[in-house]
Design an enzyme around this catalytic site. Structure first.
Site, PDB file in Angstrom:
ATOM      1  N   LYS A 115       0.807  -1.232   0.000  1.00  0.00           N
ATOM      2  CA  LYS A 115       0.000   0.000   0.000  1.00  0.00           C
ATOM      3  C   LYS A 115       0.834   1.272   0.000  1.00  0.00           C
ATOM      4  CE  LYS A 115      -4.622   0.052   1.292  1.00  0.00           C
ATOM      5  NZ  LYS A 115      -5.767   0.070   2.064  1.00  0.00           N
ATOM      6  N   GLU A 198      -6.643   9.967   7.856  1.00  0.00           N
ATOM      7  CA  GLU A 198      -6.934   9.970   6.426  1.00  0.00           C
ATOM      8  C   GLU A 198      -8.247  10.704   6.235  1.00  0.00           C
ATOM      9  OE1 GLU A 198      -5.862   6.263   4.105  1.00  0.00           O
ATOM     10  OE2 GLU A 198      -8.015   6.375   3.725  1.00  0.00           O
ATOM     11  N   ILE A 201     -14.072  10.123   2.999  1.00  0.00           N
ATOM     12  CA  ILE A 201     -14.732  10.553   1.761  1.00  0.00           C
ATOM     13  C   ILE A 201     -16.092   9.882   1.670  1.00  0.00           C
ATOM     14  CG2 ILE A 201     -14.593  10.520  -0.748  1.00  0.00           C
ATOM     15  CD1 ILE A 201     -11.499  10.492  -0.333  1.00  0.00           C
ATOM     16  N   ARG A 290      -3.444  -7.345 -12.917  1.00  0.00           N
ATOM     17  CA  ARG A 290      -3.977  -8.554 -13.550  1.00  0.00           C
ATOM     18  C   ARG A 290      -5.205  -8.186 -14.379  1.00  0.00           C
ATOM     19  NH1 ARG A 290      -8.554  -8.438 -10.550  1.00  0.00           N
ATOM     20  NH2 ARG A 290      -8.291  -7.804  -8.398  1.00  0.00           N
ATOM     21  N   VAL A 293     -12.335  -9.254 -13.339  1.00  0.00           N
ATOM     22  CA  VAL A 293     -13.623  -9.894 -13.622  1.00  0.00           C
ATOM     23  C   VAL A 293     -14.408  -9.074 -14.646  1.00  0.00           C
ATOM     24  CG1 VAL A 293     -15.849 -10.571 -12.624  1.00  0.00           C
ATOM     25  CG2 VAL A 293     -13.747 -10.951 -11.323  1.00  0.00           C
TER      26      VAL A 293
END
Lengths: 447, 79
Positions: A115, A198, A201, A290, A293
């Site tokens: 992260k 943080e 939102i 990657r 879906v």
């Protein structure tokens, strides 16, 4: 590249086999005990049994997959999504065995899986990240940091994750009160009292950008998807393009994704995920290294075959088109048909698929790894099929979606079909006015 | 023989998380309603609770094994 081992199962294995065969490549399927009759096993040129039904003993067993590839003379491995697709250790094992991994470099998977490293890369690329602070030690530090971050803030435990160790705070007074408690909680829950702030939102949409990058340094995007219809962070309905996006916002969010891919020297297909606030600001969340879906809705609006491009790139060829050549044509929506009971808190419902009548017609694509008579096994995810409905405009795509749902008949297990029928008529969804908490607010009893 | 049976098919786990200790050890006394294991079904984890009290004589399934509905998981001895 001549023969590709498909290190996955279900609909994505079928999807990759189709793309590989169309490109003139041979395919090797793999299967666990539970999957011996799998559709992908029948469609591939060869198939190898790799272990027991539990994923840890089959699809997550990288040694068994390397052996399957080597023993069948495969020279490349496509990981699909999930399973080993974002595990740098597995990608390295494939590479060490002389196999081409259809995905980015091991170091890129590693960086984007971390992260903090991913956030730093985004900052270096000039891509906005969710405003946040470093570790805050005491109340004074926290109050000062919160002025920069902007209220409302979340107090987050550095060692937390998966939604745990997070406290929303609306004001200075509240922060002064909450901070010591949050630290104590973090210490007892995670043995580490480090907390940071943080920006909270509210009402944000989940917008993600599909990119393709090749070894020659070409980076292109195939525009964005809106995946705001989620339940417990599981996406249920996705749309492309994002409805109601201002042209300027679209241009800058797509450009930000390309900048990040360039910054990290990305190679392959990838998705850069953002939160888009009601005021039109967007912030980087993470990058998925990657195929996803929901990739078919991007294919539907651009005509690009993303899996075929992945294979080309892995073989060392350039992306087959330039940015100028790709345009948004119409709209597409994907409906995920899962073996889950929407009337019983979306409990997964394994069982025997006694009937599976699939829809068809213009603008209706169905990606599935199942046929009637198959068993929906308890060992893997609950997705039965994806309905990808598209048209010259959004209303047509939705109308085709409604017709596709009417044609679809699934018997043997409860599914999310009834929920989709209802959602497609929801005024908020029709208006494109949904955010990531919308579905949970609409179905308060479902979580 | 008294046993505790699996109520659903899936993957059987004796620990709440890979790095955590097992819920119960062989020979340990358990009471009705106590969580003794997990079964993972389609990525959701379901607690297996003892339907009666007793002593764990033996686990009949290994950690990470597949179980079917009605399969014996634990053999219980007398308290």
């Amino acid at each position: 590249m001549r023969r590709v081992l498909v290190a996955n199962r279900g609909e994505i294995a079928v999807r990759i086999i189709r793309a590989a065969h169309a490109a003139g490549l041979e395919t090797v399927a793999v299967y666990s005990d539970a999957d011996a009759q799998g559709r992908w096993v029948q469609l591939a040129d060869t198939a190898v049994h790799i272990g027991k039904s539990a994923a840890a003993k089959s699809y997550l067993n990288s040694a068994a997959l390397v052996e399957a590839a080597v023993s069948t003379g495969a020279d490349a491995v496509h990981p699909g999504y999930g399973f080993l697709s974002e595990r740098p250790g597995a990608a390295k094992e494939f590479a060490d065995a002389g196999l081409t991994f259809v995905g980015p470099a091991v170091s890129t998977i590693e960086m984007m899986g971390d992260k903090a490293a991913a956030r730093d890369a985004a900052k270096r690329a000039g891509v906005p990240v969710v405003p946040g602070s470093g570790a805050v030690g005491d109340v004074d530090e926290a109050l000062a940091a919160a002025e920069d971050v902007g209220y409302p803030v979340l107090v987050k435990a550095a060692a937390g994750g998966g939604g745990r160790g997070i406290r929303p705070v609306a004001s200075r007074d509240e922060l002064a009160e909450v901070l010591p408690a949050a630290q104590a909680e973090a210490r007892s829950a995670f043995s580490d009292d480090t907390v940071y702030l943080e920006r909270a939102i509210d009402g944000a949409r989940h917008i993600e950008v599909q990119i393709l990058a090749d070894h020659a340094g070409n980076v292109v995007h195939t525009f964005e998807r809106d995946c705001s219809v989620q339940r417990r962070r599981q996406k249920l309905i996705e749309e492309a393009p994002a409805p109601g996006l201002a042209a300027e916002t679209r241009a800058s969010i797509n450009d930000a994704a390309v900048r990040l891919a360039r910054q990290v020297g990305y190679v392959g297909a990838g998705t850069v995920e953002f939160l888009l606030t009601p005021s039109g600001e967007f912030f980087f969340i993470e990058m998925n290294t990657r195929i996803q879906v929901e990739h078919p809705i991007s294919e539907a609006i651009t005509g690009v075959d993303l899996v075929s491009e992945q294979l080309r790139i892995a073989a060392g060829e350039p992306v087959s088109f330039s940015q100028d050549e790709v345009q948004i044509r119409g709209a597409a929506v994907e409906l995920r048909i899962n073996a889950e009971d929407p009337d019983n808190r979306f409990q997964p419902t394994p069982g025997d698929l006694s009937r599976l009548d699939l829809p068809g017609g213009p603008g209706v694509r169905v990606d599935t790894g199942f046929v009637a008579g198959d068993r929906i096994s308890p060992f893997y995810d609950s997705m039965i099929a994806k309905l990808i409905c598209s048209g010259p405009d959004r209303d047509t795509a939705f109308a085709r979606g409604r017709q596709a749902l009417a044609e679809l008949r699934v018997e043997g297990v409860p599914t999310t079909v009834s929920m989709h029928r209802r959602l497609l008529d929801e005024p908020d969804l029709r208006a494109g006015a949904v955010h990531t908490k919308w579905l949970e607010e609409l179905l308060p009893d479902s979580t | 023989m008294t046993t505790i049976k699996a109520q659903m098919p899936g993957v059987f786990y004796r620990r709440p998380a890979p790095e955590k200790p097992v819920y119960v050890d062989d020979g340990e006394e358990i009471s009705q309603g106590q969580t003794i294991a997990l079964i993972e079904v389609m990525k959701t984890f379901n607690e297996v609770k003892a339907d009666e009290s007793g002593t764990v004589a033996e686990f009949l399934v290994e950690d990470g094994d597949e179980v079917d509905v009605g399969q014996d998981i634990v053999r219980l001895g007398e308290v």
